[in-house]
Design a protein around this motif. Structure first.
Motif: not given
Length: 341
Positions: A296-298, A317-320, A324-326
């Motif tokens: 869930r954090a990416g 690099i962090g991807l999310q 929709p957000l979340g």
């Protein structure tokens, strides 16, 4: 950030191009600055709603590109150095390392008017040579239309042209290269734009890629005709291109290793360090290794760029999920083993 966009800063015109080292007026995003104290400054910026490079993404809803925010932070560091810290206008700048974090994806959603950004800038460390200030580390925060949007810590240095020339000549000689850089050879084989979350082939900076275990390796294309990444002639591969290569490699790796769609992913964290100049004549590769996720954090990748098996720079690099957000990251298909453009 305690200050709002009702500060006394103006958004009516951009600052001079030379204060942010840009050639094209349309690539200047800063509009004003003021000194709050010896170590703290405010900077205003207007973000374009449409841009041939920064707007070219498949994610929805339409949002300001995190690498546009990074460019605003980069321009801010140069403006502050020239306007407030006494860096001579003819000096050359190096970007040593940086840590960009998106605080609120919702703050980046594009509205019906260009975004007004207010940056709060603080000098946290200084570098001096013979008593003269030659570099700083800046801690910067950005509010976008009154909403806290992103932060960046950045270390930069500057030097006179003769010192830069000597540094570049010594570095190139050690690599067996001539004093004057030659043009790069971008080639024409690019990955399909959709595989790195892009519409336009012009904005793809990767070529052939291959999966090796938990890693993905891709060739980096250096196209000096790109109007945004090469706004003016340079004697080395710019950090902006390497940041894009890191993002595209991470997006492509997310698909190839995990089956995640590049259409749904956006960059939310980028920590990078530059250890050597990237040379146009040398082939450049980027390697991404899965660090954690997806959850869930990416998902997070550790990346390196190489020339002749020597590390030029490193990044995480962090991807999310973009929208929709979340939303939870769900693989779209089985990972592929090999793909070439």
């Amino acid at each position: 950030m305690s200050r709002s966009i009702t500060s006394g800063l103006s958004y009516s015109a951009t600052v001079s191009r030379r204060l942010v080292h840009r050639a094209a007026v349309c690539e200047v995003f800063l509009t004003d600055t003021e000194r709050e104290s010896d170590e703290r400054f405010l900077v205003a910026a207007q973000l374009p709603r449409v841009h041939s490079y920064y707007s070219d993404h498949l994610t929805t809803p339409a949002a300001y590109d995190p690498l546009l925010l990074l460019e605003v932070f980069r321009q801010t560091s140069i403006l502050v150095a020239h306007e407030h810290l006494g860096a001579p206008h003819d000096n050359k700048f190096t970007f040593n390392d940086g840590d960009l974090a998106v605080l609120d994806q919702g703050a980046l959603v594009i509205g019906d008017r260009p975004g007004h950004a207010l940056l709060d800038v603080e000098v946290v460390t200084e570098k001096r040579r013979h008593g003269e200030l030659v570099g700083v580390t800046l801690r910067m925060s950005m509010a976008l239309d009154g909403r806290d949007a992103a932060t960046m810590t950045m270390a930069i240095q500057w030097m006179p042209p003769h010192a830069w020339q000597g540094l570049r000549e010594r570095g190139r000689a050690a690599l067996g290269l001539t004093a004057e850089p030659a043009s790069g050879h971008p080639g024409t084989r690019r990955l399909p734009p959709a595989s790195v979350g892009r519409h336009s082939p012009q904005n793809v900076v990767l070529s052939e890629s291959a999966v090796i275990g938990r890693e993905l390796v891709a060739k980096v294309l250096v196209d000096q005709s790109h109007p945004a990444l090469f706004d003016h002639p340079l004697d080395h591969i710019p950090g902006a291109l390497l940041f894009e290569a890191y993002r595209q490699t991470a997006l492509h790796a997310a698909h190839e290793l995990l089956g995640l769609s590049p259409h749904r992913l956006t960059l939310v964290r980028c920590v990078a360090a530059f250890t050597r100049f990237g040379e146009f004549e040398l082939p450049t590769t980027c390697r991404a290794e899965l660090v954690e996720g997806p959850d869930r954090a990416g998902v997070t990748f550790r990346l390196q760029t190489f020339q002749d098996e020597v590390v030029v720079s490193t990044a995480e690099i962090g991807l999310q999920c973009a929208a929709p957000l979340g939303s939870r990251l769900v693989p779209e298909s089985a990972p592929l083993a090999l793909q070439a453009g």
